[in-house]
Design a protein around this motif. Structure first.
Motif, PDB file in Angstrom:
ATOM      1  N   ALA A 191       0.852  -1.190   0.000  1.00  0.00           N
ATOM      2  CA  ALA A 191       0.000   0.000   0.000  1.00  0.00           C
ATOM      3  C   ALA A 191       0.884   1.234   0.000  1.00  0.00           C
ATOM      4  O   ALA A 191       1.976   1.229   0.569  1.00  0.00           O
ATOM      5  CB  ALA A 191      -0.914   0.014   1.229  1.00  0.00           C
ATOM      6  N   ALA A 192       0.410   2.310  -0.646  1.00  0.00           N
ATOM      7  CA  ALA A 192       1.192   3.542  -0.729  1.00  0.00           C
ATOM      8  C   ALA A 192       0.277   4.750  -0.750  1.00  0.00           C
ATOM      9  O   ALA A 192      -0.855   4.683  -1.241  1.00  0.00           O
ATOM     10  CB  ALA A 192       2.071   3.527  -1.981  1.00  0.00           C
ATOM     11  N   ARG A 193       0.773   5.854  -0.224  1.00  0.00           N
ATOM     12  CA  ARG A 193       0.007   7.099  -0.237  1.00  0.00           C
ATOM     13  C   ARG A 193       0.973   8.276  -0.145  1.00  0.00           C
ATOM     14  O   ARG A 193       1.940   8.248   0.616  1.00  0.00           O
ATOM     15  CB  ARG A 193      -0.972   7.148   0.944  1.00  0.00           C
ATOM     16  CG  ARG A 193      -1.927   8.352   0.956  1.00  0.00           C
ATOM     17  CD  ARG A 193      -2.926   8.278  -0.183  1.00  0.00           C
ATOM     18  NE  ARG A 193      -3.861   9.374  -0.234  1.00  0.00           N
ATOM     19  CZ  ARG A 193      -5.085   9.357   0.281  1.00  0.00           C
ATOM     20  NH1 ARG A 193      -5.520   8.283   0.931  1.00  0.00           N
ATOM     21  NH2 ARG A 193      -5.886  10.398   0.165  1.00  0.00           N
ATOM     22  N   SER A 194       0.719   9.305  -0.907  1.00  0.00           N
ATOM     23  CA  SER A 194       1.477  10.551  -0.836  1.00  0.00           C
ATOM     24  C   SER A 194       0.587  11.634  -0.260  1.00  0.00           C
ATOM     25  O   SER A 194      -0.572  11.781  -0.667  1.00  0.00           O
ATOM     26  CB  SER A 194       1.952  10.957  -2.242  1.00  0.00           C
ATOM     27  OG  SER A 194       2.632  12.196  -2.203  1.00  0.00           O
ATOM     28  N   VAL A 195       1.110  12.398   0.719  1.00  0.00           N
ATOM     29  CA  VAL A 195       0.353  13.496   1.309  1.00  0.00           C
ATOM     30  C   VAL A 195       1.226  14.748   1.333  1.00  0.00           C
ATOM     31  O   VAL A 195       2.460  14.675   1.384  1.00  0.00           O
ATOM     32  CB  VAL A 195      -0.144  13.164   2.741  1.00  0.00           C
ATOM     33  CG1 VAL A 195      -1.188  12.071   2.697  1.00  0.00           C
ATOM     34  CG2 VAL A 195       1.010  12.751   3.644  1.00  0.00           C
ATOM     35  N   ASP A 196       0.587  15.908   1.328  1.00  0.00           N
ATOM     36  CA  ASP A 196       1.291  17.181   1.159  1.00  0.00           C
ATOM     37  C   ASP A 196       1.817  17.754   2.474  1.00  0.00           C
ATOM     38  O   ASP A 196       1.354  18.796   2.955  1.00  0.00           O
ATOM     39  CB  ASP A 196       0.369  18.192   0.473  1.00  0.00           C
ATOM     40  CG  ASP A 196       0.119  17.841  -0.982  1.00  0.00           C
ATOM     41  OD1 ASP A 196       0.926  17.087  -1.554  1.00  0.00           O
ATOM     42  OD2 ASP A 196      -0.878  18.317  -1.548  1.00  0.00           O
TER      43      ASP A 196
END
Length: 325
Positions: free
Chosen positions: A169-174
């Motif tokens: 699983a992967a996620r990019s957040v600012d």
């Protein structure tokens, strides 16, 4: 060049820095068997602080002076690539250029200088490349339990990836160090010196909200080993070790305890620009943003319950190189 290897050039252009890696990497075509070793022979690795993301969070555009700084670095890198004779080149652009309305100016400039078009990748693609770069050489180690949580704290965003031999699983957040600094620590065009408790609290709340968002996709507490990437993390490691100068070998695969990260973060957020600049291992381009970057790392460790972070100098840049093998 030895059979079974390919000479490649990888460029990672982020919000704060642009970096180059020229390396011979083991190909995975099965002809020599070298591809299974995870071997990457570094020929040249360099980094330039260009602050491409200057003002992007506020204006939505890449500033002309930021573009020129970036193009100057590209001209330098083009010469290195020619000298080393790389067969393949891949240029990956991340958070700042994703967000900018004038990113075509950036694309045209890079294409003119390097002859390759920058790939403005998604946050998920960025996360997968970071995971590959950070974990490929950890294969076979029995002192680091799987699954890994790889966190890449950049200038504009932070990538979270959970996986073992491959990404789950992967996620990019600012919540990058430049974005957090510009959003919360700048008053009248200058970084507050030092930040006020209210500014730090607002930044912390923003980070916590982003961690909530990341946690909806990535099981943050399921990982056994936290691996931290990029300049904020490596600089915290250098400070933790009291290094007399930035030392890649000492930093790579060092382990920093949660208590030490908390102590360093508190100190950085209470220090002045001059005090941070006087730290022997501090790159001049990180002086104003390191407090925010350290707070992102500390917040991640608190959220995940990690007692330590394993620091890696190998990251998305190495992942880009591997993608060319």
């Amino acid at each position: 060049m030895e059979e079974g290897f390919s000479r490649v050039a990888a460029i990672d252009c982020g919000t704060n820095s642009i970096r180059l890696l020229v390396a011979d990497v083991a190909v995975s075509d099965g002809a020599s068997g070298a591809g299974a070793t995870g071997e990457l022979r570094e020929l040249d690795r360099r980094m330039t602080i260009v602050r491409l993301g200057q003002g992007v969070d506020k204006t939505g555009r890449l500033a002309p002076e930021a573009l020129e700084r970036t193009f100057a670095a590209c001209r330098e890198y083009a010469e290195v690539i020619r000298e080393k004779g790389a067969d393949k080149v891949r240029f990956v652009a991340t958070s700042a250029s994703r967000d900018a309305s004038n990113r075509e100016d950036f694309v045209r400039g890079v294409l003119d200088i390097l002859g390759v078009e920058p790939e403005v990748i998604t946050g998920d693609e960025e996360a997968e490349l970071s995971f590959t770069g950070a974990t490929k050489e950890l294969t076979g180690r029995d002192d680091l339990a799987k699954p890994y949580l790889v966190v890449d704290i950049g200038g504009g965003s932070t990538e979270f990836v959970v996986g073992d031999d491959q990404v789950r699983a992967a996620r990019s957040v600012d919540i990058g160090c430049v974005r957090m600094t510009e959003r919360h620590l700048v008053r009248d065009g200058k970084v507050t010196d030092p930040p006020t408790p209210d500014q730090v609290a607002a930044m912390r709340a923003d980070i916590e909200e982003a961690l909530d968002l990341a946690g909806k996709t990535v099981p943050l507490r399921e990982a056994c080993t936290l691996v931290g990437l990029a300049g904020s993390v490596t600089t915290v490691s250098a400070i933790a070790q009291n290094l007399p100068e930035y030392d890649t070998e000492a930093i790579h695969h060092s382990r920093i305890s949660y208590d030490r990260v908390r102590e360093i973060t508190d100190s950085l957020l209470k220090s002045t620009h001059a005090e941070r600049a006087a730290i022997p291992s501090m790159h001049p381009g990180r002086v104003d943003v390191i407090g925010a970057g350290a707070l992102v790392l500390l917040s991640i460790m608190e959220r995940t319950g990690a007692t330590e972070v394993v620091v890696s100098e190998h990251d998305i840049l190495d992942g880009i190189a591997w993608s060319l093998a």
